[in-house]
Motif scaffolding. Structure first.
Motif, PDB file in Angstrom:
ATOM      1  N   MET B   1       0.727  -1.094  -0.073  1.00 34.01           N
ATOM      2  CA  MET B   1      -0.088   0.049  -0.072  1.00 34.01           C
ATOM      3  C   MET B   1       0.862   1.198   0.104  1.00 34.01           C
ATOM      4  SD  MET B   1      -2.972  -1.111  -0.507  1.00 34.01           S
ATOM      5  CE  MET B   1      -4.089   0.393  -0.508  1.00 34.01           C
ATOM      6  N   ALA B   2       2.018   1.160   0.750  1.00 30.85           N
ATOM      7  CA  ALA B   2       2.980   2.306   0.622  1.00 30.85           C
ATOM      8  C   ALA B   2       3.266   2.651  -0.793  1.00 30.85           C
ATOM      9  CB  ALA B   2       4.170   1.876   1.272  1.00 30.85           C
ATOM     10  N   PHE B   3       3.482   1.744  -1.678  1.00 29.95           N
ATOM     11  CA  PHE B   3       3.732   1.955  -2.933  1.00 29.95           C
ATOM     12  C   PHE B   3       2.738   2.737  -3.725  1.00 29.95           C
ATOM     13  CE2 PHE B   3       6.559  -1.678  -4.259  1.00 29.95           C
ATOM     14  CZ  PHE B   3       7.661  -1.003  -4.360  1.00 29.95           C
ATOM     15  N   LEU B   4       1.425   2.188  -3.232  1.00 33.16           N
ATOM     16  CA  LEU B   4       0.159   2.557  -3.845  1.00 33.16           C
ATOM     17  C   LEU B   4       0.024   4.289  -3.575  1.00 33.16           C
ATOM     18  CD1 LEU B   4      -2.292   2.435  -5.609  1.00 33.16           C
ATOM     19  CD2 LEU B   4      -3.479   1.899  -3.433  1.00 33.16           C
ATOM     20  N   ALA B   5       0.410   4.801  -2.161  1.00 31.79           N
ATOM     21  CA  ALA B   5       0.269   6.015  -1.679  1.00 31.79           C
ATOM     22  C   ALA B   5       1.293   6.770  -2.559  1.00 31.79           C
ATOM     23  CB  ALA B   5       0.447   5.886  -0.406  1.00 31.79           C
ATOM     24  N   THR B   6       2.641   6.604  -2.412  1.00 33.73           N
ATOM     25  CA  THR B   6       3.538   7.340  -2.919  1.00 33.73           C
ATOM     26  C   THR B   6       3.232   7.524  -4.567  1.00 33.73           C
ATOM     27  OG1 THR B   6       4.743   5.421  -3.555  1.00 33.73           O
ATOM     28  CG2 THR B   6       5.573   6.930  -1.471  1.00 33.73           C
ATOM     29  N   PHE B   7       2.818   6.531  -5.079  1.00 39.34           N
ATOM     30  CA  PHE B   7       2.496   6.526  -6.603  1.00 39.34           C
ATOM     31  C   PHE B   7       1.367   7.651  -6.861  1.00 39.34           C
ATOM     32  CE2 PHE B   7      -0.903   5.335  -9.844  1.00 39.34           C
ATOM     33  CZ  PHE B   7      -0.159   5.412 -10.739  1.00 39.34           C
ATOM     34  N   LEU B   8       0.353   7.652  -5.939  1.00 37.31           N
ATOM     35  CA  LEU B   8      -0.865   8.551  -6.060  1.00 37.31           C
ATOM     36  C   LEU B   8      -0.155   9.862  -5.844  1.00 37.31           C
ATOM     37  CD1 LEU B   8      -4.053   6.713  -4.883  1.00 37.31           C
ATOM     38  CD2 LEU B   8      -3.380   7.348  -6.994  1.00 37.31           C
ATOM     39  N   ASP B 314      -3.289   3.635 -15.769  1.00 34.80           N
ATOM     40  CA  ASP B 314      -1.952   2.839 -14.992  1.00 34.80           C
ATOM     41  C   ASP B 314      -2.491   2.048 -13.970  1.00 34.80           C
ATOM     42  OD1 ASP B 314      -0.612   4.099 -16.678  1.00 34.80           O
ATOM     43  OD2 ASP B 314       0.377   5.917 -15.543  1.00 34.80           O
ATOM     44  N   LEU B 315      -3.394   2.561 -12.947  1.00 33.24           N
ATOM     45  CA  LEU B 315      -3.892   1.625 -11.686  1.00 33.24           C
ATOM     46  C   LEU B 315      -4.508   0.489 -12.271  1.00 33.24           C
ATOM     47  CD1 LEU B 315      -5.297   4.220  -9.195  1.00 33.24           C
ATOM     48  CD2 LEU B 315      -3.306   2.668  -8.957  1.00 33.24           C
ATOM     49  N   SER B 317      -4.131  -0.879 -15.096  1.00 34.16           N
ATOM     50  CA  SER B 317      -3.055  -1.859 -15.804  1.00 34.16           C
ATOM     51  C   SER B 317      -2.305  -2.582 -14.765  1.00 34.16           C
ATOM     52  CB  SER B 317      -2.089  -0.980 -16.507  1.00 34.16           C
ATOM     53  OG  SER B 317      -2.738  -0.183 -17.720  1.00 34.16           O
ATOM     54  N   THR B 318      -1.949  -2.091 -13.590  1.00 38.52           N
ATOM     55  CA  THR B 318      -1.167  -2.834 -12.775  1.00 38.52           C
ATOM     56  C   THR B 318      -2.162  -3.964 -12.041  1.00 38.52           C
ATOM     57  OG1 THR B 318      -1.486  -0.970 -11.103  1.00 38.52           O
ATOM     58  CG2 THR B 318       0.645  -1.037 -12.165  1.00 38.52           C
ATOM     59  N   LYS B 319      -3.266  -3.562 -11.961  1.00 42.58           N
ATOM     60  CA  LYS B 319      -4.133  -4.652 -11.459  1.00 42.58           C
ATOM     61  C   LYS B 319      -4.324  -5.923 -12.275  1.00 42.58           C
ATOM     62  CE  LYS B 319      -7.126  -5.032  -7.822  1.00 42.58           C
ATOM     63  NZ  LYS B 319      -6.296  -5.083  -6.669  1.00 42.58           N
ATOM     64  N   ILE B 320      -4.324  -5.589 -13.625  1.00 49.02           N
ATOM     65  CA  ILE B 320      -4.733  -6.618 -14.760  1.00 49.02           C
ATOM     66  C   ILE B 320      -3.265  -7.379 -14.621  1.00 49.02           C
ATOM     67  CG2 ILE B 320      -5.011  -7.212 -17.076  1.00 49.02           C
ATOM     68  CD1 ILE B 320      -6.913  -4.695 -17.213  1.00 49.02           C
ATOM     69  N   ASP B 321      -2.254  -6.606 -14.820  1.00 46.87           N
ATOM     70  CA  ASP B 321      -0.791  -7.288 -14.927  1.00 46.87           C
ATOM     71  C   ASP B 321       0.077  -6.911 -13.798  1.00 46.87           C
ATOM     72  OD1 ASP B 321       1.539  -8.233 -15.563  1.00 46.87           O
ATOM     73  OD2 ASP B 321       1.433  -7.448 -17.684  1.00 46.87           O
ATOM     74  N   PRO B 322       0.005  -7.826 -12.802  1.00 40.91           N
ATOM     75  CA  PRO B 322       0.864  -7.315 -11.474  1.00 40.91           C
ATOM     76  C   PRO B 322       2.404  -7.188 -11.768  1.00 40.91           C
ATOM     77  CG  PRO B 322      -0.517  -9.454 -11.364  1.00 40.91           C
ATOM     78  CD  PRO B 322      -0.587  -9.115 -12.492  1.00 40.91           C
ATOM     79  N   ARG B 323       2.926  -7.572 -12.979  1.00 40.49           N
ATOM     80  CA  ARG B 323       4.439  -7.385 -13.157  1.00 40.49           C
ATOM     81  C   ARG B 323       4.749  -5.991 -13.264  1.00 40.49           C
ATOM     82  NH1 ARG B 323       4.562 -11.285 -18.189  1.00 40.49           N
ATOM     83  NH2 ARG B 323       2.814 -10.092 -18.285  1.00 40.49           N
ATOM     84  N   LEU B 324       3.771  -5.102 -13.680  1.00 44.72           N
ATOM     85  CA  LEU B 324       3.945  -3.895 -14.126  1.00 44.72           C
ATOM     86  C   LEU B 324       3.892  -3.103 -12.657  1.00 44.72           C
ATOM     87  CD1 LEU B 324       1.312  -3.069 -16.897  1.00 44.72           C
ATOM     88  CD2 LEU B 324       4.073  -3.482 -17.023  1.00 44.72           C
ATOM     89  N   ASP B 325       5.238  -2.192 -12.425  1.00 42.77           N
ATOM     90  CA  ASP B 325       5.075  -1.421 -11.111  1.00 42.77           C
ATOM     91  C   ASP B 325       5.005  -0.040 -11.414  1.00 42.77           C
ATOM     92  OD1 ASP B 325       7.560  -1.039 -12.227  1.00 42.77           O
ATOM     93  OD2 ASP B 325       8.808  -1.729 -10.715  1.00 42.77           O
ATOM     94  N   PHE B 326       4.626   0.675 -10.531  1.00 41.86           N
ATOM     95  CA  PHE B 326       4.110   2.062 -10.511  1.00 41.86           C
ATOM     96  C   PHE B 326       5.497   2.834 -11.205  1.00 41.86           C
ATOM     97  CE2 PHE B 326       1.266   0.800  -7.145  1.00 41.86           C
ATOM     98  CZ  PHE B 326       0.133   0.600  -7.853  1.00 41.86           C
TER      99      PHE B 326
END
Lengths: 305, 326
Positions: B1-8, B314-315, B317-326
């Motif tokens: 989740m920390a990833f998600l927060a910094t990405f957002l 982008d969000l 996309s990462t849901k569909i393909d977890p290999r992509l990171d932010f």
């Protein structure tokens, strides 16, 4: 934004044949029937646009009150002297469409050249230098992409009286961000390659590396795809003409011919529809040629040929 | 989740910057347009002194950065300003050239409240049509890559991109509405009026989806795990849904994000031709009438929309393909 479909250029895997990628792309292009069909349409239409206006005694702007609303030749009442019929002022629609085609081609081809050059410069600088230069240039690019182009176009063309030059610039403004993004992404990849790093160590100047080493490698594949943008720009030019901010009458453009004919749609439907069909055929030619070049290029770059 | 927060946070900050640049550029460009809005509001009969006074009251004589900061402050309070021209009822202010008429004008927020749902309805239906056209064709073409259907899809796609949208709109309005009287269009008196405009936009959008779907499915089919799936004894259905379609979805989504801007352009011109009361028609009229606050509001909203949709793309996309990171 067809240029965004560009896939990152991979280095040619094998150089089995001593043929440049450019030559291989051309050969793969020419083998496709779509390409020949598109080229045929273009040669006929552009040829007509270059030759017919000099052959005929008709004028694209002079009015003939006695010859108003003549239908096209294939309808009852049509006349061989006016293949696509005449408009509300008795002007020949075939000739006006051809002159419109001349104008549209001139404007859209120059616009694509300008947007390609600007996009390439921005993309090369951003991709090569990275850091703050990259950030600034790419934020400007994003901002340009986020403005609905048509709002910008209408605003600019109401400030400057629409002329062929200002319309060209507006079109170029709408298209450069796509090129900047693609060129940046391939430059980023190219910068990591050995020959670039080697050249840096040997002390080559950044400008020399960018213009003489990176550009010749990354730009040609992108330039091939620019053909498709010519068609997009022709539609856009026609839209501007249609809402009255393109090149102004009496100079015929597809947009202003179609807009003028719109009020006579019920009684003389051909005034709007015939030039539109003409424009459609031209665009079809460009798109067939462009998409077969694109497919050939993708095959070559992915190492399938 | 920390990833998600910094990405957002990072993407929202970038987005905010973009929106600021865009709004300032439009703001400045509009003020360079010849034609004094105060004169346009008051009409040709008003004396120069009155025009000047009104212009001052409206802040039109301040330096542009001052006007911009003032406008931005108001935006933060949810106030996008008041239309120079449009009356509250939605039409033009009746005879609305009298000096004190400013109070009766519609606010930009009201105008957007009326028109945004209309445009969303149009865009949603257009997307449905576009998927109805491009999903079957794109999937079939991709699964039979190189076959006759693939080639047919290439021609169809080239034909669709070659149709000028405004011309198609005119032809459809003439044939389907005026001659055959099948589907009503021109103006808006019910949901049926959305069909033709949506169809025109769908025709414009579908070739890009078709092509990217076909090419990404064709390349997904070449991947090892798809080729080996038969050996593993997986059902065709499962291979198609889980392995091929899932991998092909990401590039198509990205194309969609990039296409949003172009789609807005298409919506604008199509609404104008069909006289469909959405944001597009509002914008064209506003520009032709020098209605600054409305244009600024529309530009601001569409820039925000562009930013938000691209973050969402982008969000997802990462849901569909977890290999992509932010």
């Amino acid at each position: 934004m067809s240029s965004d479909t560009v896939i990152e250029t991979a280095p040619p895997r094998t150089r089995a044949r001593m043929e440049t990628p450019g030559r291989r792309i051309w050969r793969a292009t020419y083998q496709q029937f779509e390409f020949k069909l598109g080229l045929f349409l273009l040669v006929v239409l552009v040829g007509a646009a270059l030759i017919y206006p000099h052959m005929t005694k008709l004028s694209p702007t002079r009015m003939h009150i006695m010859q108003r609303f003549w239908p096209p030749v294939f309808l009852p009442g049509g006349h061989w002297s006016h293949l696509l019929g005449t408009d509300q002022l008795g002007r020949d629609l075939f000739l006006r469409s051809l002159i419109g085609l001349q104008n549209a081609l001139m404007i859209s081809v120059s616009a694509v050249i300008i947007m390609f050059v600007v996009g390439a410069i921005v993309g090369l600088l951003a991709g090569f230098y990275g850091g703050i230069i990259d950030t600034v240039l790419m934020r400007i690019t994003d901002a340009q992409l986020a403005v609905p182009v048509i709002i910008l176009a209408i605003t600019i063309l109401t400030v400057h009286r629409p002329s062929p030059e200002s319309v060209t610039l507006v079109l170029a403004l709408s298209g450069w961000p796509g090129y900047a993004r693609v060129v940046r992404s391939v430059t980023l990849a190219e910068r990591q390659r050995e020959y670039v790093r080697g050249a840096k160590i040997l002390g080559a100047s950044p400008i020399r590396i960018m213009l003489q080493m990176i550009a010749p490698n990354v730009l040609p594949p992108i330039a091939f795809v620019a053909v498709l943008d010519i068609a997009r720009m022709m539609i856009f030019e026609a839209i501007l003409g249609f809402i009255g901010i393109g090149v102004q009458p009496p100079t015929p453009t597809f947009g202003n011919i179609i807009a003028d004919g719109r009020q006579y749609l019920i009684n003389a439907w051909w005034i709007s529809t015939m030039p539109g069909a003409f424009l459609f055929t031209t665009l079809l030619g460009i798109n067939l040629v462009g998409s077969s070049i694109e497919r050939a290029r993708n095959k070559v770059l992915e190492g399938r040929i | 989740m920390a990833f998600l927060a910094t990405f957002l946070i990072r993407r929202l900050a970038q987005g905010l910057l973009i929106v600021l640049i865009v709004s300032f550029a439009i703001f400045t460009a509009l003020r360079l347009v010849p034609g004094d809005p105060a004169r346009l509001i008051l009409g040709p009969m008003a004396s120069d002194a009155v025009v000047e006074q009104t212009a001052r009251e409206m802040g039109l004589r301040d330096p542009i950065p001052v006007q911009y900061v003032h406008w931005l402050g108001q935006v933060l309070h949810g106030n996008l300003g008041t239309s120079f021209i449009k009356a509250k009822s939605g039409g033009e202010a009746a005879g609305g050239r009298d000096v004190s008429a400013l109070g009766d004008k519609a606010t930009v927020v009201e105008l957007l409240e009326q028109s945004v749902p209309m445009t969303l309805q149009l865009a949603a239906l257009a997307l449905v049509f576009a998927f109805m056209i491009s999903l079957p064709i794109g999937i079939l073409a991709g699964m039979n890559s190189g076959g006759w259907f693939d080639r047919f899809a290439v021609y169809l796609g080239s034909a669709f991109v070659s149709i000028p949208n405004f011309w198609l709109a005119i032809v459809l309005a003439l044939v389907v509405t005026a001659e055959l009287q099948w589907i009503p269009s021109i103006g808006y008196e019910g949901f049926a009026y959305t069909i033709l405009p949506a169809f025109v936009i769908a025709i414009e959008m579908s070739p890009i989806f078709m092509r990217s779907l076909a090419s990404s499915i064709a390349s997904a089919k070449q991947r090892n795990f798809v080729q080996l799936a038969d050996v593993r004894g997986l059902s065709k259905r499962r291979v198609f849904l889980r392995h091929i379609l899932r991998n092909a979805a990401v590039p198509v989504l990205n194309v969609f994000g990039v296409q949003i801007g172009a789609m807005l352009g298409g919506v604008l011109i199509v609404e104008y031709i069909f006289n469909y009361p959405g944001v597009g028609l509002l914008t064209v009229q506003a520009v032709l009438e020098r209605d600054f606050p409305v244009i600024q509001g529309v530009a601001l909203i569409s820039a925000c929309l562009f930013v938000v949709i691209n973050i969402l793309v982008d969000l997802i996309s990462t849901k569909i393909d977890p290999r992509l990171d932010f």
